[in-house]
Design a protein around this motif. Structure first.
Motif, PDB file in Angstrom:
ATOM      1  N   MET A  71      87.170  -0.637 -40.729  1.00  0.00           N
ATOM      2  CA  MET A  71      85.993  -1.512 -40.640  1.00  0.00           C
ATOM      3  C   MET A  71      85.743  -2.226 -41.975  1.00  0.00           C
ATOM      4  SD  MET A  71      83.437   0.932 -38.418  1.00  0.00           S
ATOM      5  CE  MET A  71      82.062  -0.205 -38.553  1.00  0.00           C
ATOM      6  N   LEU A  72      85.909  -1.484 -43.063  1.00  0.00           N
ATOM      7  CA  LEU A  72      85.742  -2.102 -44.379  1.00  0.00           C
ATOM      8  C   LEU A  72      86.781  -3.196 -44.616  1.00  0.00           C
ATOM      9  CD1 LEU A  72      84.876   0.713 -46.961  1.00  0.00           C
ATOM     10  CD2 LEU A  72      83.615  -1.390 -46.551  1.00  0.00           C
ATOM     11  N   LEU A  73      88.024  -2.943 -44.213  1.00  0.00           N
ATOM     12  CA  LEU A  73      89.081  -3.949 -44.368  1.00  0.00           C
ATOM     13  C   LEU A  73      88.733  -5.212 -43.595  1.00  0.00           C
ATOM     14  CD1 LEU A  73      92.316  -1.753 -44.145  1.00  0.00           C
ATOM     15  CD2 LEU A  73      91.548  -3.072 -46.114  1.00  0.00           C
ATOM     16  N   CYS A  82      90.647  -8.478 -44.624  1.00  0.00           N
ATOM     17  CA  CYS A  82      91.993  -7.994 -44.912  1.00  0.00           C
ATOM     18  C   CYS A  82      92.618  -7.449 -43.634  1.00  0.00           C
ATOM     19  CB  CYS A  82      91.967  -6.892 -45.971  1.00  0.00           C
ATOM     20  SG  CYS A  82      91.359  -7.433 -47.565  1.00  0.00           S
ATOM     21  N   ALA A  83      93.852  -7.873 -43.358  1.00  0.00           N
ATOM     22  CA  ALA A  83      94.543  -7.372 -42.173  1.00  0.00           C
ATOM     23  C   ALA A  83      94.959  -5.922 -42.366  1.00  0.00           C
ATOM     24  CB  ALA A  83      95.768  -8.234 -41.874  1.00  0.00           C
ATOM     25  N   ASP A  84      95.335  -5.560 -43.588  1.00  0.00           N
ATOM     26  CA  ASP A  84      95.737  -4.186 -43.888  1.00  0.00           C
ATOM     27  C   ASP A  84      95.486  -3.912 -45.366  1.00  0.00           C
ATOM     28  OD1 ASP A  84      97.842  -5.471 -45.249  1.00  0.00           O
ATOM     29  OD2 ASP A  84      99.088  -5.415 -43.446  1.00  0.00           O
ATOM     30  N   ASP A  85      95.980  -2.749 -45.832  1.00  0.00           N
ATOM     31  CA  ASP A  85      95.722  -2.335 -47.214  1.00  0.00           C
ATOM     32  C   ASP A  85      96.313  -3.293 -48.244  1.00  0.00           C
ATOM     33  OD1 ASP A  85      94.350   0.236 -46.764  1.00  0.00           O
ATOM     34  OD2 ASP A  85      96.225   0.800 -45.798  1.00  0.00           O
ATOM     35  N   THR A  86      97.381  -4.002 -47.882  1.00  0.00           N
ATOM     36  CA  THR A  86      98.017  -4.893 -48.858  1.00  0.00           C
ATOM     37  C   THR A  86      97.105  -6.050 -49.267  1.00  0.00           C
ATOM     38  OG1 THR A  86      99.046  -6.152 -47.059  1.00  0.00           O
ATOM     39  CG2 THR A  86     100.332  -4.347 -48.022  1.00  0.00           C
ATOM     40  N   GLY A  87      96.133  -6.379 -48.409  1.00  0.00           N
ATOM     41  CA  GLY A  87      95.233  -7.490 -48.724  1.00  0.00           C
ATOM     42  C   GLY A  87      94.202  -7.169 -49.781  1.00  0.00           C
ATOM     43  N   SER A 113      94.646  -6.171 -52.810  1.00  0.00           N
ATOM     44  CA  SER A 113      95.013  -6.719 -54.117  1.00  0.00           C
ATOM     45  C   SER A 113      94.497  -8.150 -54.259  1.00  0.00           C
ATOM     46  CB  SER A 113      96.530  -6.684 -54.310  1.00  0.00           C
ATOM     47  OG  SER A 113      97.177  -7.449 -53.309  1.00  0.00           O
ATOM     48  N   SER A 114      94.524  -8.915 -53.156  1.00  0.00           N
ATOM     49  CA  SER A 114      94.007 -10.292 -53.189  1.00  0.00           C
ATOM     50  C   SER A 114      92.501 -10.298 -53.405  1.00  0.00           C
ATOM     51  CB  SER A 114      94.349 -11.027 -51.891  1.00  0.00           C
ATOM     52  OG  SER A 114      95.743 -11.150 -51.741  1.00  0.00           O
ATOM     53  N   VAL A 115      91.811  -9.328 -52.772  1.00  0.00           N
ATOM     54  CA  VAL A 115      90.358  -9.219 -52.949  1.00  0.00           C
ATOM     55  C   VAL A 115      90.032  -8.921 -54.404  1.00  0.00           C
ATOM     56  CG1 VAL A 115      88.293  -7.916 -52.296  1.00  0.00           C
ATOM     57  CG2 VAL A 115      90.008  -8.475 -50.566  1.00  0.00           C
ATOM     58  N   LYS A 116      90.792  -8.012 -55.005  1.00  0.00           N
ATOM     59  CA  LYS A 116      90.567  -7.675 -56.417  1.00  0.00           C
ATOM     60  C   LYS A 116      90.799  -8.892 -57.310  1.00  0.00           C
ATOM     61  CE  LYS A 116      91.724  -2.762 -56.010  1.00  0.00           C
ATOM     62  NZ  LYS A 116      92.691  -1.695 -56.382  1.00  0.00           N
ATOM     63  N   LYS A 117      91.840  -9.669 -56.987  1.00  0.00           N
ATOM     64  CA  LYS A 117      92.109 -10.881 -57.769  1.00  0.00           C
ATOM     65  C   LYS A 117      90.975 -11.893 -57.607  1.00  0.00           C
ATOM     66  CE  LYS A 117      97.172 -10.592 -57.706  1.00  0.00           C
ATOM     67  NZ  LYS A 117      98.418 -11.196 -57.192  1.00  0.00           N
ATOM     68  N   ASP A 118      90.452 -12.001 -56.367  1.00  0.00           N
ATOM     69  CA  ASP A 118      89.356 -12.936 -56.123  1.00  0.00           C
ATOM     70  C   ASP A 118      88.118 -12.547 -56.920  1.00  0.00           C
ATOM     71  OD1 ASP A 118      90.834 -14.511 -54.466  1.00  0.00           O
ATOM     72  OD2 ASP A 118      90.143 -13.572 -52.607  1.00  0.00           O
TER      73      ASP A 118
END
Length: 564
Positions: free
Chosen positions: A424-426, A431-436, A438-443
């Motif tokens: 639910m948090l993803l 984010c489609a999965d856990d790999t996304g 890293s993009s959130v952290k960059k944002d």
């Protein structure tokens, strides 16, 4: 317009990169890496308009084939964290045509890199004709006159003689031995290991702990490599790129110039823009507004207005004359500038608020996600251990087996709940999965960086507004010798025109982003800042008293005549 951009990177195996892969990317080709057996295929990549391999005098000519060149680099670098290559990404002046851009790049590479003994692999990319840039991949290990790789760092042994310690390379030590220098080895002294020379250890009958002599931690760096890796050399390369680019621009008859120095070093008050990146620009092409691009648009608009306003104020203060129309003109122009400064500050404040609200909303969810991942990891490990314990428990230990089964079932249920919450948090973080993640952290990092940029911009506009207020106070003091009513009448007669001029300048800067309500609030802010209501009341009172005095003077002669 021509912009300065030179980004320096290191291609390191420790960071998971490969020199062969980097070369395949810049040349949009398919190259095979002998080191790890991976074939890197970038033949579908678009935007390659030119590529070339440059070799110094002593390099093997077979290295004109970039696959052979970079496989030779991969072969000589054996460590798992080796630095394989250095990469530069430079923006090419859009004012130059393609032939001129290629000539500029060739001149820079030959003079700065190839002449200094480096092999260079370069390419120009330009997908849409608006962003021409070059990738330059360079070798980091020097070559000798036979075309063989030199060392980057060499083992340096710490030797002793008469209580003095000095470092020698293997070649240097051969000569140093004749002068009674000795290597130091670890020897067992009780339970400890102590470094000493063999002659001293033999005299005490000590046994050597191992065969490795004492040496400096990082060895002795090749002087050429040391110079290439220095901050001073990078600064020199940055300056030369600006010089070479400006020479080419001048040769081609263009007035534009670039400068490698930072805004602070150049004494500029303008705020530099932030890096947008290909993802943000791709979103903009699809009609989706990117936060980074939006911030840059605001910074560019702010800088343009700031340059214009500072020039206006400077010119204004130089031309003020000691007369009511001139003072009125100066005060109203300055008031118009303050109106723009006030609008800018409100605009920046809203930008800060919006970005800050997003960061404030996302950060707790990201922290919650991190906590959930840690919990899932711990409980999964615990569950795995319990399953292993259950497997090893004899079948006749029924109570223990029941207890283990119960605990495993509870953990499985908890894991299911935690995984559901994580999913639910993803979704809430898009984010489609856990790999996304890293993009959130960059944002978040990008938004926090943008906040700092806006805060710096806000500080500069506040300083300019304070300076304008100071100039306004000086004009007001200068105007005290004039009739207040006459000055106010002169100011009000031109105020509408000056306000419309200020509004037009803001509209031109922001286009569709212009907010009339924000301008209304800015006018109110300036009125409050200049205490215009109190000033108007004071002028009205002055005019009333002046009128009363005039009336009394008009009446006095009549009474005087009657008495006579």
């Amino acid at each position: 317009m021509a912009i300065y951009h030179l980004e320096a990177k290191v291609v390191s195996r420790g960071a998971g990169r490969s020199a062969v892969a980097a070369s395949a990317y810049l040349s949009c080709s398919r190259l095979y890496n002998d080191y790890d057996g991976i074939q890197h295929d970038y033949t579908k990549k678009q935007g390659l308009v030119w590529q070339e391999v440059f070799l110094p005098e002593y390099a093997p000519q077979e290295w004109q084939d970039r696959e052979k060149l970079w496989n030779a680099v991969e072969e000589v670098e054996t460590a798992k964290d080796s630095r394989l290559a250095r990469e530069f990404v430079v923006a090419l002046p859009i004012e130059l045509n393609r032939e001129e851009q290629i000539e500029l790049l060739q001149e820079f590479i030959r003079e700065q890199f190839v002449a200094d003994g480096m092999c260079a692999d370069a390419a120009i990319h330009d997908t849409d004709g608006r962003n021409p840039h070059a990738h330059i991949l360079l070798t980091v290990r020097p070559l000798d006159e036979q075309g063989h790789w030199q060392y980057k760092t060499e083992k340096e042994y710490l030797c002793m003689r008469n209580g003095e310690e000095r470092g020698f390379t293997a070649a240097e030590f051969k000569a140093a031995q004749n002068e009674r220098w000795e290597k130091q080895y670890p020897y067992k002294v009780g339970k400890k290991k102590v470094y000493m020379v063999p002659s001293e250890a033999d005299a005490q009958g000590l046994a050597r702990a191992d065969k490795h002599p004492k040496s400096t931690r990082y060895g002795r760096q090749n002087p050429i490599s040391e110079r290439w890796n220095s901050e001073e050399q990078l600064a020199a390369w940055r300056a030369v790129w600006a010089d070479v680019s400006n020479r080419c621009l001048e040769r081609a008859g263009h007035e534009e110039r670039i400068d490698h120095r930072s805004h602070a070093d150049r004494g500029l008050t303008e705020q530099p823009t932030i890096h947008e990146g290909v993802v943000a620009r791709a979103l903009e092409k699809k009609g989706i507004m990117s936060d980074r691009c939006e911030i840059n648009r605001q910074i560019k608009a702010d800088n343009a207005l700031l340059r214009e306003l500072k020039a206006t104020v400077k010119k204004l203060m130089q031309t003020v004359k000691n007369s009511v129309p001139a003072i009125a003109e100066a005060m109203e122009k300055l008031r118009g500038s303050m109106l723009i400064f006030s609008y800018q500050l409100r605009h920046i404040g809203i930008g800060k608020h919006n970005i800050g609200r997003r960061v404030k909303a996302i950060k707790p969810e990201l922290e919650r996600y991190t906590g959930l991942v840690q919990q899932i990891k711990a409980k999964s490990k615990e569950c795995k251990n319990l399953l292993a314990e259950k497997k090893e428990t004899p079948f006749y230990q029924i109570p223990k087996l029941h207890d283990l089964s119960r605990r495993i079932a509870e953990l499985t249920e908890e894991l299911e709940e935690l995984n559901t919450e994580k999913e639910m948090l993803l979704r809430s973080l898009d984010c489609a999965d856990d790999t996304g993640i890293s993009s959130v952290k960059k944002d978040i990092a990008a938004m926090e960086s943008a906040l700092k940029k806006l805060e710096a911009q806000e500080a500069k506009y506040s300083a300019e507004l304070d300076a304008a207020l100071k100039e306004y106070s000086g004009l007001k003091e200068q105007a005290s010798e004039f009739d207040a009513g006459e000055l106010m009448e002169a100011r009000l007669s031109i105020r509408g025109e000056k306000e419309r001029s200020a509004v037009t300048r803001v509209q031109n800067a922001y286009g569709e982003k212009y907010d009339s309500l924000m301008m209304f609030d800015s006018k109110r802010d300036v009125a409050n800042l200049l205490h215009e209501e109190a000033e108007a009341h004071s002028v009205r009172e002055h005019l009333r008293q002046k009128q009363q005095t005039k009336t009394q003077r008009q009446r006095k002669p009549k009474h005087y005549e009657q008495e006579r």
